[in-house]
Enzyme design. Structure first.
Site, PDB file in Angstrom:
ATOM      1  CG  PHE A  65     -40.648 -41.649 -86.511  1.00 43.10           C
ATOM      2  CD1 PHE A  65     -39.831 -42.718 -86.174  1.00 43.10           C
ATOM      3  CD2 PHE A  65     -40.638 -40.520 -85.709  1.00 43.10           C
ATOM      4  CE1 PHE A  65     -38.994 -42.646 -85.055  1.00 43.10           C
ATOM      5  CE2 PHE A  65     -39.806 -40.453 -84.591  1.00 43.10           C
ATOM      6  CZ  PHE A  65     -38.986 -41.510 -84.273  1.00 43.10           C
ATOM      7  CB  THR A  66     -43.109 -42.632 -82.458  1.00 46.85           C
ATOM      8  OG1 THR A  66     -41.849 -41.946 -82.511  1.00 46.85           O
ATOM      9  CG2 THR A  66     -42.855 -44.141 -82.405  1.00 46.85           C
ATOM     10  CG  PHE A  81     -41.936 -45.351 -77.375  1.00 46.36           C
ATOM     11  CD1 PHE A  81     -43.028 -44.939 -78.130  1.00 46.36           C
ATOM     12  CD2 PHE A  81     -40.769 -44.626 -77.448  1.00 46.36           C
ATOM     13  CE1 PHE A  81     -42.939 -43.815 -78.941  1.00 46.36           C
ATOM     14  CE2 PHE A  81     -40.670 -43.499 -78.265  1.00 46.36           C
ATOM     15  CZ  PHE A  81     -41.765 -43.102 -79.008  1.00 46.36           C
ATOM     16  NE  ARG A  98     -38.635 -47.190 -81.782  1.00 45.67           N
ATOM     17  CZ  ARG A  98     -38.783 -45.878 -81.553  1.00 45.67           C
ATOM     18  NH1 ARG A  98     -38.070 -44.981 -82.197  1.00 45.67           N
ATOM     19  NH2 ARG A  98     -39.654 -45.440 -80.678  1.00 45.67           N
ATOM     20  CG  ASP A 122     -38.849 -37.464 -91.261  1.00 51.23           C
ATOM     21  OD1 ASP A 122     -37.744 -36.904 -91.110  1.00 51.23           O
ATOM     22  OD2 ASP A 122     -39.441 -38.049 -90.334  1.00 51.23           O
TER      23      ASP A 122
HETATM   24  O1  PLI Z   1     -36.598 -36.283 -81.993  1.00 45.61           O
HETATM   25  P1  PLI Z   1     -36.981 -35.153 -82.877  1.00 45.61           P
HETATM   26  O2  PLI Z   1     -38.185 -34.426 -82.406  1.00 45.61           O
HETATM   27  O3  PLI Z   1     -35.853 -34.213 -83.172  1.00 45.61           O
HETATM   28  O4  PLI Z   1     -37.322 -35.772 -84.328  1.00 45.61           O
HETATM   29  C1  PLI Z   1     -38.428 -36.582 -84.541  1.00 45.61           C
HETATM   30  C2  PLI Z   1     -38.156 -37.564 -85.638  1.00 45.61           C
HETATM   31  C3  PLI Z   1     -38.761 -37.411 -86.846  1.00 45.61           C
HETATM   32  N1  PLI Z   1     -38.541 -38.295 -87.856  1.00 45.61           N
HETATM   33  C4  PLI Z   1     -37.731 -39.350 -87.721  1.00 45.61           C
HETATM   34  C5  PLI Z   1     -37.535 -40.277 -88.862  1.00 45.61           C
HETATM   35  C6  PLI Z   1     -37.080 -39.560 -86.515  1.00 45.61           C
HETATM   36  O5  PLI Z   1     -36.256 -40.606 -86.401  1.00 45.61           O
HETATM   37  C7  PLI Z   1     -37.295 -38.667 -85.415  1.00 45.61           C
HETATM   38  C8  PLI Z   1     -36.728 -38.890 -84.145  1.00 45.61           C
HETATM   39  N2  PLI Z   1     -36.124 -40.011 -83.869  1.00 45.61           N
HETATM   40  C9  PLI Z   1     -35.671 -40.454 -82.710  1.00 45.61           C
HETATM   41  C10 PLI Z   1     -35.776 -39.682 -81.441  1.00 45.61           C
HETATM   42  C11 PLI Z   1     -35.059 -41.761 -82.698  1.00 45.61           C
HETATM   43  O6  PLI Z   1     -34.557 -42.204 -81.646  1.00 45.61           O
HETATM   44  O7  PLI Z   1     -35.043 -42.383 -83.765  1.00 45.61           O
END
Ligand code: PLI
Length: 459
Positions: free
Chosen positions: A126-127, A451, A384, A217
């Site tokens: 994940f990014t 991105f 993505r 995660d």
């Molecule tokens: O956006 P945060 O910093 O609260 O969380 C980061 C994050 C970590 N792990 C995973 C699996 C995510 O999907 C993730 C954040 N995801 C975003 C911002 C999304 O749009 O999917």
């Protein structure tokens, strides 16, 4: 007509927010000005916002009431005590450290658990997770099962780790060269695909004797639990709460973005069982986030998070949540639109390679498709694919993921099935004239997490 596959909303609506549709001509101009990056559109120019499920959730009456109970003391507020005990009870970990959001927890974990040069095997990247691992000298190594990289394969637990890949890595580099295994439940970029309990147990059984820690995660852990209940033998009669807790019994800790399955707008936390890791992470949280009793959140946010986490465990809530997403996917599949199968927990992922076969991956088909969907119907989605994947830290070359997708992400408790219809109709209409979608090229490429703020123009 009522269709039992798609249950009605298990809530009624008490506050509303007006949305409005603009014209196609306006949208053509707006997306051009936004550099063909949907992140750079203004929210008020979007009709249905499926950019992300992160922090976009609708809170309940009880959460809003809880906001008024915010104890904004600098240290050890009542709300922190409540959040800490809720997380301990529901997740079962020993220590909890609050952070402003998920990446705050990733930063802390990467700093305390990775030594430079160590590998961090994970079920797809994940990014932000990979960013923090690499920034701390770690080497991300993908050990997800091969099928996850194939959009069309319809498999129950496509997020599972391939233990042979993990074994081969450990045999090659040695257990001491593994920082920890990062096990995401669900796997966002594979399409929101779940991991089976059997796989979590197998990973734990392999890692424990070797002294390798497993950190989950946990961002969408409740959605993962729902899939286990629905698909894995022996779980149909267990409660979501029991399954969530059982998932975490297979790990040494987790990072959590509260902005997803805690049904809040901000917040996160890190959990660990190991006291030494906890002490080191607590020393760092004050540098990057705030006191170990707020970690960047206001008291009211922590209260809302504690309540949201309890609400997320409700059976009716999570069944509706996952099935509403599935409804959108089913409508698209019925119309022949290529999507990642099976439909995951938080989003429908369009297969941009199959949607735009006239574009090479270097012409950024998913970025172009997301922009075109906005122009078609005011629906905001997210790339993505190759843009999100970024460049290899050492070679500087683009990571070119097999999955080149556009994500239609459903916020929790925000939209109705009619909104899903509008989104589906928009994509289906565009699919009829997909050959008009033009490729894109970079005009501004940020060095990290490109991105979010990158800009493009049409080729
Ligand atoms: O956006 P945060 O910093 O609260 O969380 C980061 C994050 C970590 N792990 C995973 C699996 C995510 O999907 C993730 C954040 N995801 C975003 C911002 C999304 O749009 O999917």
């Amino acid at each position: 007509m009522f269709d039992a596959r798609y249950p009605a909303e298990p809530y009624r609506i008490k506050a509303v927010e007006t949305i409005r549709m603009n014209t196609r001509e306006e949208r053509l101009e707006l997306i051009r000005k936004a550099g063909y990056n949907t992140f750079l559109l203004n929210s008020e120019d979007v009709y249905i916002d499926l950019l992300t499920d992160s922090g976009t959730n609708a809170m309940s009456d009880k959460q809003w009431a809880g906001m008024m109970l915010g104890d904004e003391a600098y240290a050890s507020s009542k709300n922190w005590k409540r959040l800490e005990s809720t997380v301990r009870e529901l997740f079962g970990f020993q220590y909890v450290i609050p952070t402003h959001q998920g990446r705050g927890a990733e930063n802390l974990l990467s700093r305390v658990a990775i030594k430079p040069g160590q590998y961090v095997p994970g079920n797809m990247y994940f990014t932000t997770t990979r960013y923090h691992q690499e920034a701390n000298g770690g080497v991300f190594y993908d050990i997800i099962r091969d099928e996850a990289h194939d959009a069309r394969l319809d498999i129950a637990f496509k997020g599972d780790i391939d233990l042979n890949k993990l074994r081969a890595l450990v045999d090659r580099v040695g257990a001491e060269q593994i920082a920890y295994v990062c096990l995401a439940i669900t796997v966002n970029l594979a399409g929101g695909q779940p991991v089976s309990m059997a796989n979590m147990r197998a990973v734990q059984a392999y890692c424990k004797p070797l002294g390798i820690k497993v950190f989950m995660d946990a961002t969408r852990c409740v959605e993962n639990a729902f899939f286990i209940k629905e698909r894995e033998q022996g779980y149909a009669d267990k409660s979501i709460r029991e399954i969530v807790r059982e998932q975490f019994s297979c790990a040494d800790g987790c990072t959590m973005s509260g902005k997803k399955d805690c049904i809040t707008n901000i917040g996160g936390f890190l959990c660990v069982n190991d006291e030494e890791l906890f002490v080191r992470a607590r020393e760092l949280v004050v540098v990057f986030e705030g006191m170990p009793s707020y970690g960047g959140m206001a008291g009211r946010d922590m209260e809302a998070m504690a309540i949201g986490l309890q609400e997320a465990m409700q059976e009716e809530y999570i069944a509706h949540r996952v099935k509403q997403v599935r409804y959108l996917g089913d409508r698209l599949m019925e119309a022949g639109v290529p999507i990642v199968r099976p439909v995951g927990g938080h989003a429908v992922f369009l297969d941009a390679r199959a949607f735009c076969p006239h574009l090479e991956q270097s012409q950024l088909p998913a970025q172009a498709l997301a922009a075109a969907i906005y122009v078609e119907g005011g629906v905001r989605s997210m790339e993505r694919g190759i843009v999100s994947a970024g460049r290899d830290k050492d070679t500087g070359l683009d990571h070119a993921p097999k999955l080149e997708t556009v994500r239609l992400t459903i916020p929790r408790r925000v939209y109705t099935y009619r909104h899903m219809d509008v989104a589906a109709d928009t994509v289906i209409r565009l699919y009829q004239h997909r050959q008009d979608i033009r490729g894109l090229k970079w005009v501004y490429e940020p060095k990290q997490l490109r991105f979010f703020t990158g800009r493009f123009e049409q080729i």
